[in-house]
Structure formats: structure tokens, C-alpha cells
Design a protein around this motif. Structure first.
Motif, PDB file in Angstrom:
ATOM      1  N   TYR A 212       7.380 -52.030   6.898  1.00  6.89           N
ATOM      2  CA  TYR A 212       8.820 -51.760   6.938  1.00  6.89           C
ATOM      3  C   TYR A 212       9.325 -51.487   8.356  1.00  6.89           C
ATOM      4  O   TYR A 212      10.477 -51.788   8.690  1.00  6.89           O
ATOM      5  N   THR A 213       8.482 -50.905   9.191  1.00  9.86           N
ATOM      6  CA  THR A 213       8.922 -50.523  10.539  1.00  9.86           C
ATOM      7  C   THR A 213       8.411 -51.457  11.627  1.00  9.86           C
ATOM      8  O   THR A 213       8.724 -51.261  12.808  1.00  9.86           O
ATOM      9  N   SER A 214       7.610 -52.470  11.241  1.00  9.48           N
ATOM     10  CA  SER A 214       6.977 -53.378  12.208  1.00  9.48           C
ATOM     11  C   SER A 214       6.138 -52.619  13.224  1.00  9.48           C
ATOM     12  O   SER A 214       6.034 -53.012  14.395  1.00  9.48           O
ATOM     13  N   ASP A 215       5.520 -51.537  12.772  1.00 14.26           N
ATOM     14  CA  ASP A 215       4.643 -50.730  13.620  1.00 14.26           C
ATOM     15  C   ASP A 215       3.234 -51.303  13.520  1.00 14.26           C
ATOM     16  O   ASP A 215       2.458 -50.945  12.624  1.00 14.26           O
ATOM     17  N   LEU A 216       2.899 -52.198  14.438  1.00 14.43           N
ATOM     18  CA  LEU A 216       1.629 -52.904  14.339  1.00 14.43           C
ATOM     19  C   LEU A 216       0.437 -52.003  14.657  1.00 14.43           C
ATOM     20  O   LEU A 216      -0.673 -52.249  14.174  1.00 14.43           O
ATOM     21  N   ALA A 217       0.645 -50.971  15.459  1.00 11.37           N
ATOM     22  CA  ALA A 217      -0.443 -50.021  15.721  1.00 11.37           C
ATOM     23  C   ALA A 217      -0.783 -49.268  14.439  1.00 11.37           C
ATOM     24  O   ALA A 217      -1.961 -49.054  14.114  1.00 11.37           O
ATOM     25  N   LEU A 218       0.236 -48.851  13.687  1.00  7.96           N
ATOM     26  CA  LEU A 218       0.002 -48.193  12.406  1.00  7.96           C
ATOM     27  C   LEU A 218      -0.617 -49.154  11.408  1.00  7.96           C
ATOM     28  O   LEU A 218      -1.521 -48.779  10.648  1.00  7.96           O
ATOM     29  N   LEU A 219      -0.157 -50.402  11.410  1.00  7.14           N
ATOM     30  CA  LEU A 219      -0.743 -51.408  10.525  1.00  7.14           C
ATOM     31  C   LEU A 219      -2.235 -51.547  10.794  1.00  7.14           C
ATOM     32  O   LEU A 219      -3.050 -51.580   9.869  1.00  7.14           O
ATOM     33  N   SER A 220      -2.595 -51.609  12.069  1.00  8.08           N
ATOM     34  CA  SER A 220      -4.000 -51.743  12.449  1.00  8.08           C
ATOM     35  C   SER A 220      -4.825 -50.549  11.966  1.00  8.08           C
ATOM     36  O   SER A 220      -5.918 -50.716  11.409  1.00  8.08           O
ATOM     37  N   ARG A 221      -4.305 -49.343  12.131  1.00  3.67           N
ATOM     38  CA  ARG A 221      -5.043 -48.146  11.701  1.00  3.67           C
ATOM     39  C   ARG A 221      -5.185 -48.080  10.186  1.00  3.67           C
ATOM     40  O   ARG A 221      -6.123 -47.445   9.674  1.00  3.67           O
ATOM     41  N   SER A 222      -4.253 -48.732   9.477  1.00  2.00           N
ATOM     42  CA  SER A 222      -4.235 -48.633   8.019  1.00  2.00           C
ATOM     43  C   SER A 222      -5.086 -49.692   7.330  1.00  2.00           C
ATOM     44  O   SER A 222      -5.354 -49.585   6.124  1.00  2.00           O
ATOM     45  N   LEU A 223      -5.502 -50.722   8.044  1.00  4.75           N
ATOM     46  CA  LEU A 223      -6.295 -51.791   7.443  1.00  4.75           C
ATOM     47  C   LEU A 223      -7.753 -51.373   7.311  1.00  4.75           C
ATOM     48  O   LEU A 223      -8.669 -51.981   7.877  1.00  4.75           O
ATOM     49  N   VAL A 224      -7.971 -50.329   6.538  1.00  5.16           N
ATOM     50  CA  VAL A 224      -9.313 -49.768   6.333  1.00  5.16           C
ATOM     51  C   VAL A 224      -9.520 -49.586   4.835  1.00  5.16           C
ATOM     52  O   VAL A 224      -8.701 -48.956   4.158  1.00  5.16           O
ATOM     53  N   ASP A 225     -10.595 -50.132   4.327  1.00  6.22           N
ATOM     54  CA  ASP A 225     -10.920 -50.047   2.908  1.00  6.22           C
ATOM     55  C   ASP A 225     -12.080 -49.079   2.719  1.00  6.22           C
ATOM     56  O   ASP A 225     -13.191 -49.333   3.180  1.00  6.22           O
ATOM     57  N   SER A 226     -11.814 -47.973   2.028  1.00  8.98           N
ATOM     58  CA  SER A 226     -12.846 -46.956   1.806  1.00  8.98           C
ATOM     59  C   SER A 226     -13.543 -47.103   0.461  1.00  8.98           C
ATOM     60  O   SER A 226     -14.471 -46.352   0.168  1.00  8.98           O
ATOM     61  N   ILE A 227     -13.102 -48.065  -0.349  1.00  6.86           N
ATOM     62  CA  ILE A 227     -13.611 -48.145  -1.721  1.00  6.86           C
ATOM     63  C   ILE A 227     -14.386 -49.431  -1.999  1.00  6.86           C
ATOM     64  O   ILE A 227     -15.565 -49.390  -2.361  1.00  6.86           O
ATOM     65  N   ALA A 228     -13.742 -50.587  -1.865  1.00  3.98           N
ATOM     66  CA  ALA A 228     -14.396 -51.840  -2.248  1.00  3.98           C
ATOM     67  C   ALA A 228     -15.278 -52.412  -1.140  1.00  3.98           C
ATOM     68  O   ALA A 228     -16.415 -52.825  -1.385  1.00  3.98           O
ATOM     69  N   GLU A 229     -14.743 -52.448   0.083  1.00  2.00           N
ATOM     70  CA  GLU A 229     -15.488 -53.089   1.172  1.00  2.00           C
ATOM     71  C   GLU A 229     -16.877 -52.499   1.396  1.00  2.00           C
ATOM     72  O   GLU A 229     -17.842 -53.260   1.564  1.00  2.00           O
ATOM     73  N   PRO A 230     -17.051 -51.178   1.395  1.00  2.00           N
ATOM     74  CA  PRO A 230     -18.402 -50.650   1.624  1.00  2.00           C
ATOM     75  C   PRO A 230     -19.428 -51.134   0.606  1.00  2.00           C
ATOM     76  O   PRO A 230     -20.620 -51.265   0.929  1.00  2.00           O
TER      77      PRO A 230
END
Length: 312
Positions: A212-230
Motif C-alpha cells: 500500500y505504501t510502496s515501501d520496498l525496504a519493508l517489503l523486503s523485510r517482510s518476505l520471510v516464511d517462518s512456517i512452510a519454507e523451513p
């Protein structure tokens, strides 16, 4: 005859397991719908699947979706489908969902567009459920609607269409291997540690806010999967190295697309995405070998669409 194209999609998008997805510009599937005598649905031909997909109308995702649509519309019209697979099978980029979506869009056009998008979505999900045993709104929804979506609920569908920052692009790499969705889901179990769930909720919130805010730094920090990917990373040899290569080459984030084996990396622009794709390809060659299929795409704002029609 009516031909409809439905694009592939990236689902889960790291932290958004089963609830988030976005459409790719390509690859995708094309389904041609034509009237036939009698009632019901038949599959005239399937191209591009090496003979692997069923032509049983009740089990193929495309025809099962159309059967659901005809039932909802209370029509006895007969429909013949020809399916052109542009998406690799068992790849994690929405192959079964795209076929279902393209089929219902083509048939809806053939019938004079009596069904609204929400009905088409429900029928496409019914088709995917018939084909793979589960409903996955995070693939069929972006394939139908386009853009970036959040599925608040699958049944009944409660779909939130999210904004896409300008120039947001994606590199998708499909290694020379397959992962069956059902087998990948079994790895997850049915319990999640509270600390992992809390971290995942925070990342989903962060990802939505970033869009919504085009905050790409926040987008980058949020692209983390703690459930399925591991739990699923072991399905793709060298996954950690491929992900590290993508980040080092400039990706905002990298994870499995759906249940894999494809990997996606979100990037700022096509130029960065191409550089990231090359780095990922190099890492995959070291660990898996063979030729990888690579796609560079912006997040596609348009979903399924009619690509050809004729009267005979």
C-alpha cells in the motif's frame, strides 16, 4: 469457438501461506471452448502435457471447473474443451489453477457472459479441488483477477485486491524437477509453534502495508516464511544457496513459489530481475543440474482474458 488465456501465478509469496498470490505475465495456459451436441463436458485434446493429464471430465481441473459452472448456471449445454498447456506440470506456478481459470472464462464467454467473476472463481476453485484434492485460492484468484491478491476466506470467497508498487518485477526459476503439491503439504503437519505464527502474522501485515505504501525496504523485510519454507526447503537441493544468490544479486526477497520446486524472487524492475535470474540459474546448475525454465515478469495487472473467437 472461444479461446481464453490464464496466466501462471506465484502463491504463498513467502509469508502468505495459502492466502496471498500474484499473477505473472507469462507463462500461462490457453483453453479453447466449443459447443458440442448433447449435454455435459468433454476434453477434445490436451497439448503440451506429454500425455500425462487425465481426460476424465470429472478429474481434469479444466473440465471439472466447467462442470461446476454449468451446474451453477443450470444449463444443459454441451461443451468441448481443448487445453494448451504453457505452464510446466507440478511446478509451483499454478498450472492446474490456470487451466481451470482459462476454461471457465472461455465457457462463460461462449455462453454470453452470464456468470460474474466471483462465480467464476468459485467454479475454478471447485475444478482445482477435483484435480488435486484441495482448494487453493492463492493460485486461481490472481490467475483470474490479475495483480496481487489476499484471500481472506476461500469459501465463501473473500478476496482483497492489493496495490502493486510501480515496476515491481519477478524472476521465477523452475528447476528440472517436480514437486507434487499433496506430498509437499504433508510435510507441514497441522500444528504451528506460537512464536512462528506470531512472526508470520507480523510479516503478512508488513507485506500488505508495504504494498500500500510502496515501501520496498519493508517489503523486503517482510518476505520471510517462518512456517512452510523451513519444512519444504529440503525438497529443492541447494535451496539455501539459490536463495542467497538471489539476494546477493539484488532481489528484495526469494522463496518457494507455491510448494515448489519453482523459486520466485521479487525485484525492483526487469533489469534487476534478469540479473537475479542469472544468479539463481547458476546456483541451480551447481546443485540440481539440467536446464531450468526461467521467466522474467512484472506483476501482471491483467488476469485471464479472451484471446481468440470465431463462429465456426
Amino acid at each position: 469457438m472461444i479461446a481464453a488465456y490464464a496466466p501462471g501465478s506465484v502463491s504463498n509469496v513467502a509469508c502468505g501461506f495459502d492466502i496471498m498470490g500474484f499473477a505473472l505475465e507469462e507463462p500461462g495456459d490457453v483453453v479453447v471452448a466449443a459447443p458440442q451436441e448433447g449435454s455435459g463436458v468433454s476434453i477434445a485434446a490436451i497439448h503440451g502435457d506429454d500425455g500425462r493429464l487425465t481426460t476424465d471430465p470429472r478429474k481434469n481441473t479444466a473440465s471439472a471447473a466447467v462442470l461446476a459452472l454449468l451446474q451453477r448456471l443450470e444449463t444443459t449445454r454441451g461443451i468441448a474443451l481443448t487445453i494448451h498447456k504453457g505452464l510446466p506440470l507440478a511446478s509451483g506456478i499454478g498450472s492446474s489453477g490456470a487451466s481451470a481459470v482459462a476454461a471457465v472464462v472461455a465457457v462463460n464467454e461462449l455462453l454470453g457472459r452470464p456468470a460474474p467473476l466471483p462465480m467464476l472463481l468459485e467454479c475454478a476453485m471447485a475444478g482445482e479441488q477435483a484435480g488435486c484434492g484441495a482448494i487453493h485460492p492463492d493460485n486461481v484468484t490472481p490467475s483470474l483477477y490479475g495483480g496481487f491478491i489476499l484471500a481472506r476466506s476461500a469459501m465463501p470467497p473473500d478476496i482483497v485486491r492489493l496495490p502493486v508498487p510501480a515496476g515491481l518485477a519477478c524472476a521465477v526459476l523452475h528447476p528440472k524437477m517436480e514437486v507434487e503439491t499433496g506430498a509437499a503439504r504433508k510435510l507441514l503437519g497441522d500444528q504451528v509453534a506460537l512464536k512462528d505464527a506470531t512472526r508470520q502474522w507480523a510479516n503478512v501485515g508488513g507485506l500488505v502495508a508495504a504494498l500500500y505504501t510502496s515501501d520496498l525496504a519493508l517489503l523486503s523485510r517482510s518476505l520471510v516464511d517462518s512456517i512452510a519454507e523451513p519444512k519444504r526447503a529440503s525438497l529443492v537441493p541447494g535451496f539455501a544457496d539459490v536463495k542467497s544468490a538471489a539476494i546477493a544479486a539484488g532481489a528484495l526477497g526469494c522463496s518457494l513459489s507455491g510448494s515448489g520446486p519453482s523459486l520466485f524472487a521479487l525485484c525492483v524492475g526487469r533489469t534487476v530481475a534478469a540479473r537475479v535470474a542469472a544468479a539463481m540459474e547458476s546456483a541451480v546448475r551447481s546443485h540440481i543440474g539440467g536446464h531450468s525454465q526461467t521467466y522474467i515478469s512484472e506483476v501482471a495487472q491483467q488476469g485471464a482474458r479472451i484471446v481468440a473467437s470465431c463462429d465456426s
